[in-house]
Design a protein around this motif. Structure first.
Motif, PDB file in Angstrom:
ATOM      1  N   SER A   1      -5.954   2.030  -4.492  1.00 26.28           N
ATOM      2  CA  SER A   1      -5.132   2.615  -3.440  1.00 26.28           C
ATOM      3  C   SER A   1      -5.730   3.949  -3.007  1.00 26.28           C
ATOM      4  CB  SER A   1      -3.702   2.858  -3.926  1.00 26.28           C
ATOM      5  OG  SER A   1      -2.987   1.653  -4.045  1.00 26.28           O
TER       6      SER A   1
ATOM      7  N   TRP B   1      -4.573   7.167  -0.647  1.00 28.15           N
ATOM      8  CA  TRP B   1      -3.556   7.834   0.160  1.00 28.15           C
ATOM      9  C   TRP B   1      -4.125   9.124   0.730  1.00 28.15           C
ATOM     10  CZ3 TRP B   1       1.852   7.880  -2.726  1.00 28.15           C
ATOM     11  CH2 TRP B   1       2.345   6.563  -2.783  1.00 28.15           C
TER      12      TRP B   1
ATOM     13  N   ASN C   1      -0.829   0.327 -10.562  1.00 24.39           N
ATOM     14  CA  ASN C   1      -0.673  -1.021 -10.007  1.00 24.39           C
ATOM     15  C   ASN C   1      -1.240  -2.082 -10.956  1.00 24.39           C
ATOM     16  OD1 ASN C   1       0.573  -0.040  -7.664  1.00 24.39           O
ATOM     17  ND2 ASN C   1      -1.402   0.327  -6.696  1.00 24.39           N
TER      18      ASN C   1
ATOM     19  N   THR D   1      -2.218   5.315   4.369  1.00 23.17           N
ATOM     20  CA  THR D   1      -2.400   4.564   3.125  1.00 23.17           C
ATOM     21  C   THR D   1      -3.242   3.319   3.352  1.00 23.17           C
ATOM     22  OG1 THR D   1      -0.354   3.288   3.495  1.00 23.17           O
ATOM     23  CG2 THR D   1      -0.160   5.332   2.235  1.00 23.17           C
ATOM     24  N   LYS D   2      -3.998   2.970   2.310  1.00 29.93           N
ATOM     25  CA  LYS D   2      -4.763   1.725   2.336  1.00 29.93           C
ATOM     26  C   LYS D   2      -4.907   1.196   0.917  1.00 29.93           C
ATOM     27  CE  LYS D   2      -8.799  -0.511   4.405  1.00 29.93           C
ATOM     28  NZ  LYS D   2      -7.938  -1.449   5.166  1.00 29.93           N
ATOM     29  N   LEU D   3      -4.770  -0.109   0.760  1.00 28.45           N
ATOM     30  CA  LEU D   3      -4.926  -0.788  -0.527  1.00 28.45           C
ATOM     31  C   LEU D   3      -6.011  -1.835  -0.392  1.00 28.45           C
ATOM     32  CD1 LEU D   3      -3.798  -1.335  -3.445  1.00 28.45           C
ATOM     33  CD2 LEU D   3      -2.322  -3.053  -2.382  1.00 28.45           C
TER      34      LEU D   3
ATOM     35  N   ASP E   1       0.810  -1.218   0.000  1.00 23.43           N
ATOM     36  CA  ASP E   1       0.000   0.000   0.000  1.00 23.43           C
ATOM     37  C   ASP E   1       0.843   1.268   0.000  1.00 23.43           C
ATOM     38  OD1 ASP E   1       0.615  -0.955   2.715  1.00 23.43           O
ATOM     39  OD2 ASP E   1      -0.435   0.838   3.389  1.00 23.43           O
TER      40      ASP E   1
ATOM     41  N   LEU F   1       3.042   3.107  -5.293  1.00 17.26           N
ATOM     42  CA  LEU F   1       2.171   3.266  -6.451  1.00 17.26           C
ATOM     43  C   LEU F   1       3.014   3.102  -7.711  1.00 17.26           C
ATOM     44  CD1 LEU F   1      -0.082   6.377  -5.642  1.00 17.26           C
ATOM     45  CD2 LEU F   1      -0.599   3.952  -5.279  1.00 17.26           C
TER      46      LEU F   1
ATOM     47  N   TYR G   1      -7.108  -3.550  -7.962  1.00 20.65           N
ATOM     48  CA  TYR G   1      -6.444  -2.760  -6.936  1.00 20.65           C
ATOM     49  C   TYR G   1      -7.001  -1.332  -6.880  1.00 20.65           C
ATOM     50  CZ  TYR G   1      -2.499  -5.942  -5.920  1.00 20.65           C
ATOM     51  OH  TYR G   1      -1.710  -6.980  -5.508  1.00 20.65           O
TER      52      TYR G   1
END
Length: 451
Positions: free
Chosen positions: A354, A356, A395, A299-301, A79, A82, A352
């Motif tokens: 992401s 931020w 990604n 951050t998170k994915l 995560d 990028l 995916y």
């Protein structure tokens, strides 16, 4: 705040089969401008790494291979990285070493489009992957050892560089300029300056297909984005310029619109277009009000599944058996029919996303695939007063990601999933899945204390 930017030339040294236009049948005939991997490392409460690659895109095999190498070498989590692709159609589509997560259907060593993946030899692709992986590891190590104190700031402008290529025609949509179409015209610029105020990094975010030139161009190139970055680096000689491709699934350069149709620009015209976009970026740099961003970073994915319709193999019969149809379409239809019959076709796809938080007021939403500009508009509307940058082609780039409205209208972006071993068009509910996942990720980050 500390940061470092660096770039390296990744241009293949021998002729390769470029990806992006199905009409091509021959390998590249030279180089117009170099292809680059660029990196920007940002360090505050945690370290973030942005990589931009001058390529059409990649599959999960490539992305996971790069992220695994970065985690092993530096402890960077998925995560926190990028990987954004410029989506130039005058470069390569990248894959890695893991054949189980390979998209297939294309190799840089092929000579024309093939009906069977078994006809392709991926050894050259794997060699290119190793070269780029090792290059990225070295670049990241360089960044870690050369971080400097400075400031990250954000400016915002508008640009009329792009135009929609989905024009309503009464029965659906046609591939024609749609000048009145609503698109995301935001041009964001992230500026990195050292303690003296010198500009060291320019990360500019705008959505537009890198297809100013067409399939008749046989020279490797990053299309308009390559020219834009070169102009910026001349104007700011201490800076590294990184193009962050936005949500551009149905957008083309306005300069390539010619009345009721699109045309392929010459190299000279493409460079004029790139210089035009550079002028818009410079206008933001020189005239916009920049706001300092100093974290905290969060951050998170997420990786939801997107589902397709259960299209029957017979749907592709006419296309597969018509000798007069486009060779690329015909090969793709044959592969899809075979995959449906042998049970290897995909009817769901991981995706995916992401999110931020660059600070309490700034969001960056980066999504895999060729994401429609309509998603960008929807996401920014939901985030409301927050400053929100949206990226597609991040990604991984597996296929188009249309909205519910686009799926209902049909057209190229909604109907071409069979190119990519997907059983049929996406179900309309993928819009709910994508937006719902972004909302959930935002809620989770608001509750999560920064490290």
């Amino acid at each position: 705040m500390k940061f470092c930017c660096v770039s390296e030339n990744m241009t293949p040294e021998v002729p390769i089969f470029m990806h992006g236009f199905g009409a091509r049948q021959l390998k590249s005939a030279g180089i117009h401008d170099p292809l680059y991997v660029k990196a920007a490392m940002l360090t505050a409460n945690k370290t973030l790494l942005i990589l931009t690659i001058d390529a059409l895109g990649s599959d999960r095999s490539f992305v996971a291979g790069i992220k695994d190498a970065l985690k092993e070498a530096f402890g960077l989590e998925y995560d926190e990285v990028l990987i954004n692709f410029s989506h130039t159609h005058h470069s390569v589509f990248l894959t890695g070493l893991d054949s189980s997560s390979r998209r297939g259907g294309y190799s840089i060593a092929q000579d024309g489009w093939k009906d069977n993946d078994e006809e392709l030899d991926y050894s050259a692709d794997e060699s290119l992957f190793r070269r780029i992986r090792d290059m990225i590891v070295q670049m990241t190590d360089y960044c870690r050892g050369n971080l400097i104190e400075g400031e990250l700031s954000l400016g915002r402008g508008r640009s009329d560089f792009a135009v929609s290529r989905r024009r309503p025609d009464g029965d659906g949509v046609a591939w024609r300029p749609y000048y009145e179409g609503e698109i995301d015209k935001d041009l964001f610029v992230l500026k990195l300056t050292d303690r003296t105020g010198a500009v060291k990094g320019i990360l500019y975010n705008y959505g537009c297909h890198s297809t100013a030139m067409g399939p008749d161009n046989m020279l490797l190139s990053n299309d308009f984005a390559g020219k834009t970055s070169r102009v910026l680096e001349i104007a700011y000689p201490e800076a590294c310029a990184l193009f962050l491709q936005g949500c551009a699934g149905e957008l083309k350069p306005l300069k390539s619109a010619d009345g009721d149709k699109f045309r392929s620009l010459s190299i000279a015209e493409m460079e004029e277009a790139g210089a035009d976009l550079a002028a818009d970026v410079v206008s933001v740099l020189e005239n916009a009000a920049f706001r300092t961003i100093d974290g905290p970073f969060r951050t998170k994915l997420v990786d939801p599944l997107l589902y397709t319709e259960q299209t029957d193999a017979s749907f592709y019969d006419d296309m597969a058996n018509d000798p007069g149809s486009n060779a690329f379409y015909r090969s793709a239809a044959k592969r899809t029919m075979r995959a449906i019959h042998d049970g290897t076709v995909k009817d769901r796809l991981p995706h995916y996303i992401s999110l931020w938080h660059l600070d309490d007021q700034t969001r960056l939403v980066a999504m895999e695939g060729e994401v429609s500009t309509e998603y960008s508009l929807l996401i920014k509307k939901w985030f409301g007063p927050l400053t929100t940058m949206t990226l597609g082609y991040t990604n991984g780039v597996y296929c188009y990601v249309p909205t519910r409205k686009m799926i209902g209208e049909g057209g190229y972006e909604a109907n071409c999933n069979f190119f990519f071993n997907l059983r049929g068009p996406f179900v309309p509910e993928i819009e709910d899945i994508i937006l719902g996942q972004i909302v959930q990720a935002e809620m989770a980050l608001r509750e999560k204390p920064a490290k």
